[in-house]
Scaffold this motif. Sequence first.
Motif, PDB file in Angstrom:
ATOM      1  N   LEU A  65       0.824  -1.209   0.000  1.00 28.90           N
ATOM      2  CA  LEU A  65       0.000   0.000   0.000  1.00 28.90           C
ATOM      3  C   LEU A  65       0.857   1.257   0.000  1.00 28.90           C
ATOM      4  O   LEU A  65       0.538   2.252   0.646  1.00 28.90           O
ATOM      5  N   GLY A  66       2.001   1.191  -0.681  1.00 31.28           N
ATOM      6  CA  GLY A  66       2.867   2.373  -0.738  1.00 31.28           C
ATOM      7  C   GLY A  66       3.552   2.667   0.583  1.00 31.28           C
ATOM      8  O   GLY A  66       3.877   3.817   0.881  1.00 31.28           O
ATOM      9  N   ILE A  67       3.773   1.633   1.388  1.00 30.72           N
ATOM     10  CA  ILE A  67       4.378   1.828   2.713  1.00 30.72           C
ATOM     11  C   ILE A  67       5.915   1.798   2.623  1.00 30.72           C
ATOM     12  O   ILE A  67       6.602   2.508   3.354  1.00 30.72           O
ATOM     13  N   GLU A 121       5.491   3.716 -12.231  1.00 32.36           N
ATOM     14  CA  GLU A 121       4.074   3.687 -12.623  1.00 32.36           C
ATOM     15  C   GLU A 121       3.405   5.054 -12.451  1.00 32.36           C
ATOM     16  O   GLU A 121       4.020   6.013 -11.973  1.00 32.36           O
ATOM     17  N   ASP A 122       2.107   5.071 -12.800  1.00 33.39           N
ATOM     18  CA  ASP A 122       1.356   6.329 -12.780  1.00 33.39           C
ATOM     19  C   ASP A 122       0.301   6.395 -11.682  1.00 33.39           C
ATOM     20  O   ASP A 122      -0.666   7.142 -11.785  1.00 33.39           O
ATOM     21  N   GLN A 123       0.495   5.613 -10.611  1.00 31.48           N
ATOM     22  CA  GLN A 123      -0.416   5.766  -9.467  1.00 31.48           C
ATOM     23  C   GLN A 123       0.024   6.971  -8.632  1.00 31.48           C
ATOM     24  O   GLN A 123       1.166   7.427  -8.728  1.00 31.48           O
ATOM     25  N   HIS A 131      -3.356  -4.918  -8.368  1.00 33.00           N
ATOM     26  CA  HIS A 131      -4.463  -5.862  -8.467  1.00 33.00           C
ATOM     27  C   HIS A 131      -5.489  -5.648  -7.361  1.00 33.00           C
ATOM     28  O   HIS A 131      -6.352  -6.485  -7.143  1.00 33.00           O
ATOM     29  N   LEU A 132      -5.387  -4.517  -6.671  1.00 28.27           N
ATOM     30  CA  LEU A 132      -6.431  -4.133  -5.717  1.00 28.27           C
ATOM     31  C   LEU A 132      -7.339  -3.125  -6.406  1.00 28.27           C
ATOM     32  O   LEU A 132      -6.889  -2.362  -7.269  1.00 28.27           O
ATOM     33  N   ALA A 133      -8.618  -3.115  -5.992  1.00 22.90           N
ATOM     34  CA  ALA A 133      -9.560  -2.171  -6.606  1.00 22.90           C
ATOM     35  C   ALA A 133      -9.317  -0.764  -6.056  1.00 22.90           C
ATOM     36  O   ALA A 133      -8.661  -0.599  -5.028  1.00 22.90           O
ATOM     37  N   GLY A 134      -9.857   0.225  -6.755  1.00 24.26           N
ATOM     38  CA  GLY A 134      -9.890   1.599  -6.240  1.00 24.26           C
ATOM     39  C   GLY A 134      -8.616   2.402  -6.447  1.00 24.26           C
ATOM     40  O   GLY A 134      -8.386   3.381  -5.736  1.00 24.26           O
ATOM     41  N   LYS A 135      -7.802   2.027  -7.443  1.00 24.27           N
ATOM     42  CA  LYS A 135      -6.548   2.764  -7.659  1.00 24.27           C
ATOM     43  C   LYS A 135      -6.836   4.180  -8.151  1.00 24.27           C
ATOM     44  O   LYS A 135      -7.796   4.412  -8.877  1.00 24.27           O
ATOM     45  N   VAL A 136      -5.976   5.112  -7.753  1.00 28.32           N
ATOM     46  CA  VAL A 136      -6.087   6.500  -8.231  1.00 28.32           C
ATOM     47  C   VAL A 136      -4.795   6.838  -8.970  1.00 28.32           C
ATOM     48  O   VAL A 136      -3.701   6.514  -8.496  1.00 28.32           O
ATOM     49  N   LEU A 137      -4.933   7.476 -10.126  1.00 26.90           N
ATOM     50  CA  LEU A 137      -3.765   7.758 -10.970  1.00 26.90           C
ATOM     51  C   LEU A 137      -3.462   9.251 -11.050  1.00 26.90           C
ATOM     52  O   LEU A 137      -4.369  10.073 -10.924  1.00 26.90           O
ATOM     53  N   LYS A 172      -9.455   1.516 -14.434  1.00 29.71           N
ATOM     54  CA  LYS A 172     -10.363   2.634 -14.221  1.00 29.71           C
ATOM     55  C   LYS A 172     -10.585   3.483 -15.475  1.00 29.71           C
ATOM     56  O   LYS A 172     -11.656   4.024 -15.690  1.00 29.71           O
ATOM     57  N   HIS A 173      -9.546   3.569 -16.307  1.00 29.25           N
ATOM     58  CA  HIS A 173      -9.632   4.503 -17.438  1.00 29.25           C
ATOM     59  C   HIS A 173      -9.741   3.803 -18.787  1.00 29.25           C
ATOM     60  O   HIS A 173      -9.927   4.456 -19.810  1.00 29.25           O
ATOM     61  N   GLY A 174      -9.566   2.489 -18.804  1.00 31.66           N
ATOM     62  CA  GLY A 174      -9.814   1.730 -20.018  1.00 31.66           C
ATOM     63  C   GLY A 174      -8.637   1.618 -20.967  1.00 31.66           C
ATOM     64  O   GLY A 174      -7.535   2.114 -20.713  1.00 31.66           O
ATOM     65  N   TYR A 175      -8.927   0.934 -22.058  1.00 33.19           N
ATOM     66  CA  TYR A 175      -7.888   0.537 -23.015  1.00 33.19           C
ATOM     67  C   TYR A 175      -7.219   1.732 -23.712  1.00 33.19           C
ATOM     68  O   TYR A 175      -5.981   1.850 -23.723  1.00 33.19           O
ATOM     69  N   ALA A 176      -8.019   2.618 -24.295  1.00 32.49           N
ATOM     70  CA  ALA A 176      -7.462   3.707 -25.110  1.00 32.49           C
ATOM     71  C   ALA A 176      -6.529   4.583 -24.275  1.00 32.49           C
ATOM     72  O   ALA A 176      -5.440   4.954 -24.709  1.00 32.49           O
ATOM     73  N   GLU A 177      -6.972   4.890 -23.052  1.00 30.63           N
ATOM     74  CA  GLU A 177      -6.156   5.729 -22.166  1.00 30.63           C
ATOM     75  C   GLU A 177      -4.834   5.021 -21.811  1.00 30.63           C
ATOM     76  O   GLU A 177      -3.769   5.649 -21.749  1.00 30.63           O
TER      77      GLU A 177
END
Length: 306
Positions: A65-67, A121-123, A131-137, A172-177
Amino acid sequence: MTRDDTNGVITPATKLRRKLESGEFILAPGVYDGFSARIALEVGFDVIYMTGAGTTASRLGHADLGIATLNDMRQNAEMIANLSTNTPLIADADTGYGGPIMVARTIEQYARSGVAGLHIEDQVQTKRCGHLAGKVLVDTETYVSRIRAAVQQRKKIRSDIVIIARTDALQKHGYAESVARLRAARDAGADVGFPEGIRSITEAQQLIADLAPWPVLLNMVEHSVTPSMSASEAKDLGFQIMIVPLATMSPVYRAIKDSLQVLKKTGVPNTEFSPQQLFRVCGLDESVEIDEAAGSANFEGGVDQQ
Ligand SMILES: C[C@](O)(C(=O)O)[C@H](CC(=O)O)C(=O)O
């Protein structure tokens, strides 16, 4: 380090870069500490991968978790990378641990520690396992500035360290993004693309085609969103690298737990190996040789019980 054809010494980073340039398929098991790395080396993998999830679990006892900080990650990577300087280590570098200045420090520190490749990465900073839900980029501009900082620093210190651009955008943002972010990272000079959390074989094929001829990495995390694939399936699809982050952490959980449950229930120790056997995995004989070659008699009688 390895010797090349001209008998010059090449760094693990150069070795990894050459493997990529030659089109060789790379299968790298996740390792998280010295012992798991030693076992992967004993089995004979040509490239190994330091998982951030495993590093966080084994060094800090926490979830991904970014710890883990740059220092936690760099120290672990340095120790693992230097167990075998013939075997390139790809290491997780999460978000790069800050803005462009911190990303540049990450590149420099990983490169000087002997790491051959790393992914950024871009989180957001308070990231989580992909592989956890709810990621923010972060937005694409911020992401690309991370990659640009990495590439600039790599050039500045004249390192061959392989920069792998990861995007977590698929969920969250799909394939094209995701493709747009990876193309922007590629144009900023990243060496390999890492689309996190690929959802189907069709999507994998499409990604590889849309990014070709750029090398693409498959993150083979099972029991999650990505369908299970073998190395030969991944290779046939056109991936150039396949990492299996949980390759050592997952069996270790089962093995340790089973053994401890028996100990707790019966009180009977059920360990399988002698200390000598376990230490031999960790270079016991090579260490004794160093001592002998230095003319010391510390281990004159050997270390095996008679
Ligand atoms: C690749 C990864 O970053 C890792 O730390 O190994 C993780 C793997 C995992 O948690 O299973 C990821 O975010 O995919």
